[in-house]
Design a protein around this motif. Sequence first.
Motif, PDB file in Angstrom:
ATOM      1  N   VAL A 134     -25.891 -88.831 -10.703  1.00  0.00           N
ATOM      2  CA  VAL A 134     -27.762 -88.668  -9.862  1.00  0.00           C
ATOM      3  C   VAL A 134     -27.478 -89.565 -11.571  1.00  0.00           C
ATOM      4  CG1 VAL A 134     -29.473 -87.526 -10.570  1.00  0.00           C
ATOM      5  CG2 VAL A 134     -27.516 -86.291  -9.549  1.00  0.00           C
ATOM      6  N   TYR A 135     -28.658 -90.526 -10.966  1.00  0.00           N
ATOM      7  CA  TYR A 135     -28.817 -91.542 -11.752  1.00  0.00           C
ATOM      8  C   TYR A 135     -29.229 -91.341 -13.693  1.00  0.00           C
ATOM      9  CZ  TYR A 135     -30.552 -95.880 -12.708  1.00  0.00           C
ATOM     10  OH  TYR A 135     -30.478 -97.651 -13.524  1.00  0.00           O
ATOM     11  N   PRO A 136     -28.355 -91.790 -14.505  1.00  0.00           N
ATOM     12  CA  PRO A 136     -28.538 -90.629 -16.023  1.00  0.00           C
ATOM     13  C   PRO A 136     -30.038 -90.891 -17.002  1.00  0.00           C
ATOM     14  CG  PRO A 136     -26.719 -92.463 -15.446  1.00  0.00           C
ATOM     15  CD  PRO A 136     -28.202 -92.828 -14.401  1.00  0.00           C
ATOM     16  N   TRP A 137     -30.136 -89.853 -17.000  1.00  0.00           N
ATOM     17  CA  TRP A 137     -31.675 -90.304 -18.098  1.00  0.00           C
ATOM     18  C   TRP A 137     -31.226 -90.433 -18.939  1.00  0.00           C
ATOM     19  CZ3 TRP A 137     -34.590 -85.402 -20.904  1.00  0.00           C
ATOM     20  CH2 TRP A 137     -35.205 -85.585 -21.207  1.00  0.00           C
ATOM     21  N   ASN A 138     -31.584 -92.093 -19.173  1.00  0.00           N
ATOM     22  CA  ASN A 138     -31.605 -92.791 -20.792  1.00  0.00           C
ATOM     23  C   ASN A 138     -32.602 -92.456 -21.205  1.00  0.00           C
ATOM     24  OD1 ASN A 138     -30.845 -94.464 -22.593  1.00  0.00           O
ATOM     25  ND2 ASN A 138     -31.704 -96.297 -21.411  1.00  0.00           N
ATOM     26  N   ARG A 139     -32.228 -91.594 -22.375  1.00  0.00           N
ATOM     27  CA  ARG A 139     -33.746 -91.319 -23.917  1.00  0.00           C
ATOM     28  C   ARG A 139     -32.809 -92.005 -25.047  1.00  0.00           C
ATOM     29  NH1 ARG A 139     -33.199 -84.795 -24.466  1.00  0.00           N
ATOM     30  NH2 ARG A 139     -34.900 -85.288 -26.042  1.00  0.00           N
ATOM     31  N   SER A 140     -32.045 -92.872 -24.907  1.00  0.00           N
ATOM     32  CA  SER A 140     -31.366 -93.393 -26.138  1.00  0.00           C
ATOM     33  C   SER A 140     -32.272 -95.242 -26.348  1.00  0.00           C
ATOM     34  CB  SER A 140     -29.702 -94.282 -26.251  1.00  0.00           C
ATOM     35  OG  SER A 140     -29.887 -95.277 -24.743  1.00  0.00           O
ATOM     36  N   LYS A 141     -32.283 -95.321 -27.111  1.00  0.00           N
ATOM     37  CA  LYS A 141     -32.960 -96.850 -27.654  1.00  0.00           C
ATOM     38  C   LYS A 141     -32.334 -98.171 -26.396  1.00  0.00           C
ATOM     39  CE  LYS A 141     -34.580 -95.632 -32.079  1.00  0.00           C
ATOM     40  NZ  LYS A 141     -34.647 -95.482 -33.580  1.00  0.00           N
ATOM     41  N   ASN A 142     -31.834 -97.893 -26.672  1.00  0.00           N
ATOM     42  CA  ASN A 142     -30.791 -98.867 -25.469  1.00  0.00           C
ATOM     43  C   ASN A 142     -31.109 -99.257 -23.934  1.00  0.00           C
ATOM     44  OD1 ASN A 142     -28.825-100.912 -23.800  1.00  0.00           O
ATOM     45  ND2 ASN A 142     -27.619-100.445 -25.779  1.00  0.00           N
ATOM     46  N   GLN A 143     -31.550-100.409 -23.375  1.00  0.00           N
ATOM     47  CA  GLN A 143     -32.963-100.078 -22.373  1.00  0.00           C
ATOM     48  C   GLN A 143     -31.907 -99.815 -21.247  1.00  0.00           C
ATOM     49  OE1 GLN A 143     -34.314-104.691 -22.029  1.00  0.00           O
ATOM     50  NE2 GLN A 143     -35.464-104.000 -20.739  1.00  0.00           N
ATOM     51  N   TYR A 144     -30.649-100.791 -21.549  1.00  0.00           N
ATOM     52  CA  TYR A 144     -29.295-101.126 -20.692  1.00  0.00           C
ATOM     53  C   TYR A 144     -28.460 -99.615 -20.211  1.00  0.00           C
ATOM     54  CZ  TYR A 144     -31.981-104.998 -19.345  1.00  0.00           C
ATOM     55  OH  TYR A 144     -33.092-106.000 -19.603  1.00  0.00           O
ATOM     56  N   GLY A 145     -28.967 -98.531 -21.116  1.00  0.00           N
ATOM     57  CA  GLY A 145     -27.843 -97.634 -21.113  1.00  0.00           C
ATOM     58  C   GLY A 145     -27.420 -96.821 -19.841  1.00  0.00           C
ATOM     59  N   ASP A 146     -28.650 -96.716 -18.838  1.00  0.00           N
ATOM     60  CA  ASP A 146     -28.198 -96.132 -17.627  1.00  0.00           C
ATOM     61  C   ASP A 146     -27.616 -96.911 -16.784  1.00  0.00           C
ATOM     62  OD1 ASP A 146     -30.501 -97.438 -17.864  1.00  0.00           O
ATOM     63  OD2 ASP A 146     -31.764 -96.775 -16.855  1.00  0.00           O
ATOM     64  N   LYS A 147     -27.787 -97.878 -17.257  1.00  0.00           N
ATOM     65  CA  LYS A 147     -27.173 -99.057 -16.067  1.00  0.00           C
ATOM     66  C   LYS A 147     -25.300 -99.191 -17.111  1.00  0.00           C
ATOM     67  CE  LYS A 147     -30.663-101.574 -14.954  1.00  0.00           C
ATOM     68  NZ  LYS A 147     -31.715-101.045 -13.901  1.00  0.00           N
ATOM     69  N   LEU A 148     -25.055 -99.170 -17.856  1.00  0.00           N
ATOM     70  CA  LEU A 148     -23.969 -99.480 -18.438  1.00  0.00           C
ATOM     71  C   LEU A 148     -23.577 -97.728 -18.096  1.00  0.00           C
ATOM     72  CD1 LEU A 148     -24.943-101.193 -21.548  1.00  0.00           C
ATOM     73  CD2 LEU A 148     -23.394-101.856 -19.895  1.00  0.00           C
TER      74      LEU A 148
ATOM     75  N   MET B  45     -37.203 -98.143  -6.604  1.00  0.00           N
ATOM     76  CA  MET B  45     -38.517 -97.458  -6.288  1.00  0.00           C
ATOM     77  C   MET B  45     -38.809 -96.605  -6.945  1.00  0.00           C
ATOM     78  SD  MET B  45     -37.304 -99.565  -2.647  1.00  0.00           S
ATOM     79  CE  MET B  45     -35.959 -98.576  -2.301  1.00  0.00           C
ATOM     80  N   ASP B  46     -38.254 -95.591  -7.087  1.00  0.00           N
ATOM     81  CA  ASP B  46     -38.708 -93.902  -6.749  1.00  0.00           C
ATOM     82  C   ASP B  46     -37.594 -93.640  -8.696  1.00  0.00           C
ATOM     83  OD1 ASP B  46     -39.696 -91.020  -7.270  1.00  0.00           O
ATOM     84  OD2 ASP B  46     -37.825 -90.951  -5.599  1.00  0.00           O
ATOM     85  N   THR B  47     -39.220 -93.864  -9.493  1.00  0.00           N
ATOM     86  CA  THR B  47     -38.460 -93.277 -10.618  1.00  0.00           C
ATOM     87  C   THR B  47     -38.566 -92.118 -10.717  1.00  0.00           C
ATOM     88  OG1 THR B  47     -40.763 -92.480 -12.160  1.00  0.00           O
ATOM     89  CG2 THR B  47     -40.196 -95.385 -11.756  1.00  0.00           C
ATOM     90  N   LEU B  48     -38.833 -90.638 -10.096  1.00  0.00           N
ATOM     91  CA  LEU B  48     -38.202 -89.083 -10.028  1.00  0.00           C
ATOM     92  C   LEU B  48     -36.752 -89.019 -10.238  1.00  0.00           C
ATOM     93  CD1 LEU B  48     -41.233 -87.727  -8.778  1.00  0.00           C
ATOM     94  CD2 LEU B  48     -41.084 -88.586 -11.280  1.00  0.00           C
ATOM     95  N   PHE B  49     -36.414 -89.939  -9.211  1.00  0.00           N
ATOM     96  CA  PHE B  49     -34.766 -90.548  -9.054  1.00  0.00           C
ATOM     97  C   PHE B  49     -33.762 -90.475 -10.012  1.00  0.00           C
ATOM     98  CE2 PHE B  49     -31.099 -91.837  -7.198  1.00  0.00           C
ATOM     99  CZ  PHE B  49     -30.975 -91.331  -6.314  1.00  0.00           C
ATOM    100  N   ASN B  50     -34.073 -89.466 -11.372  1.00  0.00           N
ATOM    101  CA  ASN B  50     -32.683 -89.712 -12.331  1.00  0.00           C
ATOM    102  C   ASN B  50     -33.232 -88.199 -12.930  1.00  0.00           C
ATOM    103  OD1 ASN B  50     -34.634 -88.541 -14.700  1.00  0.00           O
ATOM    104  ND2 ASN B  50     -35.442 -91.008 -14.645  1.00  0.00           N
ATOM    105  N   SER B  51     -31.350 -87.597 -13.661  1.00  0.00           N
ATOM    106  CA  SER B  51     -30.962 -86.760 -13.897  1.00  0.00           C
ATOM    107  C   SER B  51     -32.428 -86.040 -14.367  1.00  0.00           C
ATOM    108  CB  SER B  51     -29.491 -86.674 -14.913  1.00  0.00           C
ATOM    109  OG  SER B  51     -29.162 -87.128 -14.249  1.00  0.00           O
ATOM    110  N   HIS B  52     -33.614 -86.504 -15.278  1.00  0.00           N
ATOM    111  CA  HIS B  52     -34.598 -85.765 -15.479  1.00  0.00           C
ATOM    112  C   HIS B  52     -35.786 -84.794 -14.556  1.00  0.00           C
ATOM    113  CE1 HIS B  52     -38.559 -85.469 -18.331  1.00  0.00           C
ATOM    114  NE2 HIS B  52     -37.597 -85.093 -18.227  1.00  0.00           N
ATOM    115  N   TRP B  53     -35.387 -85.474 -13.741  1.00  0.00           N
ATOM    116  CA  TRP B  53     -36.621 -85.194 -12.489  1.00  0.00           C
ATOM    117  C   TRP B  53     -35.730 -84.169 -12.179  1.00  0.00           C
ATOM    118  CZ3 TRP B  53     -41.100 -84.785 -14.638  1.00  0.00           C
ATOM    119  CH2 TRP B  53     -41.743 -85.362 -15.624  1.00  0.00           C
ATOM    120  N   LEU B  54     -34.272 -85.299 -11.339  1.00  0.00           N
ATOM    121  CA  LEU B  54     -33.934 -84.226 -10.311  1.00  0.00           C
ATOM    122  C   LEU B  54     -33.215 -83.323 -11.104  1.00  0.00           C
ATOM    123  CD1 LEU B  54     -32.022 -86.539  -7.896  1.00  0.00           C
ATOM    124  CD2 LEU B  54     -33.553 -85.248  -7.224  1.00  0.00           C
TER     125      LEU B  54
END
Lengths: 294, 113
Positions: free
Chosen positions: A114-128, A156-165
């Motif tokens: 599930v798309y990682p919930w990135n709470r870090s300051k690294n913008q691309y942390g979730d993609k990495l 496309m769907d910003t709710l599609f990540n580990s925070h909301w799913l």
Amino acid sequence: MKQLIYLFAMAFLFTACNVTDKVKDKYLKEDEIRTEDILAEITGEKKNEPIKDTTVNPISKKELKRLAKEQKRREKELAGDTLNFFEKNFPKKIRRDSIYSKVYKELPRSIFVVYPWNRSKNQYGDKLFLTALTKELSIKGYYLFPVTSLDEHAKMDTLFNSHWLTAAKTPLIYKEYGADIALFITIFSINKEYWSTQTEIVADYTMISTHTHDTLFHRQATFSYRSPFPLKDKSEDSFWESSKEMQIYEAIEQMQHYVFLDFPYGPYHKEYLKDKKKFSHSNYMNYKISIIPD
Amino acid sequence: MRKFIILSVICFAFCSCNKALYLHYNYDELIYTYVKGGWSDKDNKKIVKQYKKIVDVPKGKDIIPPPGSCADYGFMLFKQGDTVKAKEYFQKEILLYPESRSYMNKLLNDLDL
């Protein structure tokens, strides 16, 4: 002159033999006792009886050590630290089939990250994380879903990540994607100072079965990785933006390797179902790893 | 005789070496750059060209591309407008990894392929 010499000799003898103190001890004590008697007679009170010395046996060094050790043991027990040196440093081997009994029972074939919930300051942390995780778990022998389309979905769907799913939506993941496990990731921090080769990452991993909703795996890891020095320069053909990005990815990649080190192998691995007796960490674990490669 | 023994020992050592399940080449670099975006058309072509190697020249224990890579490549081709080849690679993914069937069917439907 002779008298003076005698006098000096006498004075020397008195001081050398400590005669003055002996005389003082003897006569002053007698004087004290006498005055106490007189005071008791005048006031009519009873004289305090002197306390007789009890026999004191000096404790041997061995005994003293034993007592100190016992005291330490009691303090440790009170603090809840009951493991001895060997139990602490050489813990009993935990077998994978006892920790991951549910995994061996369900025998999952595919993992949906599930798309990682990135709470870090690294913008691309979730993609990495997504890239590194897909690679690591595929090497473990599981089927991992394509990163590009998942990323497109998340865009496309910003709710599609580990925070909301949430975990409650795992049956939906099975229905739509046919995945056996949903892996939820929260990235808390990715820190890499420009003057240092050290990267610190804190992340949380939870694997939930899409069939039974059971938590199959949970880890919160604080990972500290020091990149080899001198730093690798990115080649001209490389797509990496900078050597810093490369170092962060390297640290994330290493982290995934250590986090899933004891996770059972998947159906595409030759060790599938043969690793039941291998070493495992505890199922729920918070740990800190520091890696300094040669 | 001695040469033969040395040769057989070397052969045994090479054979017993663990072969990785898949060969990813520079998969992580390409995928990360692709999903990060911000690349030019020229870079995109370069990424897709390099990615083709992962899918078409697989190495490793089973000599098959890593899971998800065919679908990834298909998606890249679809984005470039090559729908026929894209569909081909999506179907290849289903063939190689039957676990992907429901997702691939959903993706094929969503992309009108």
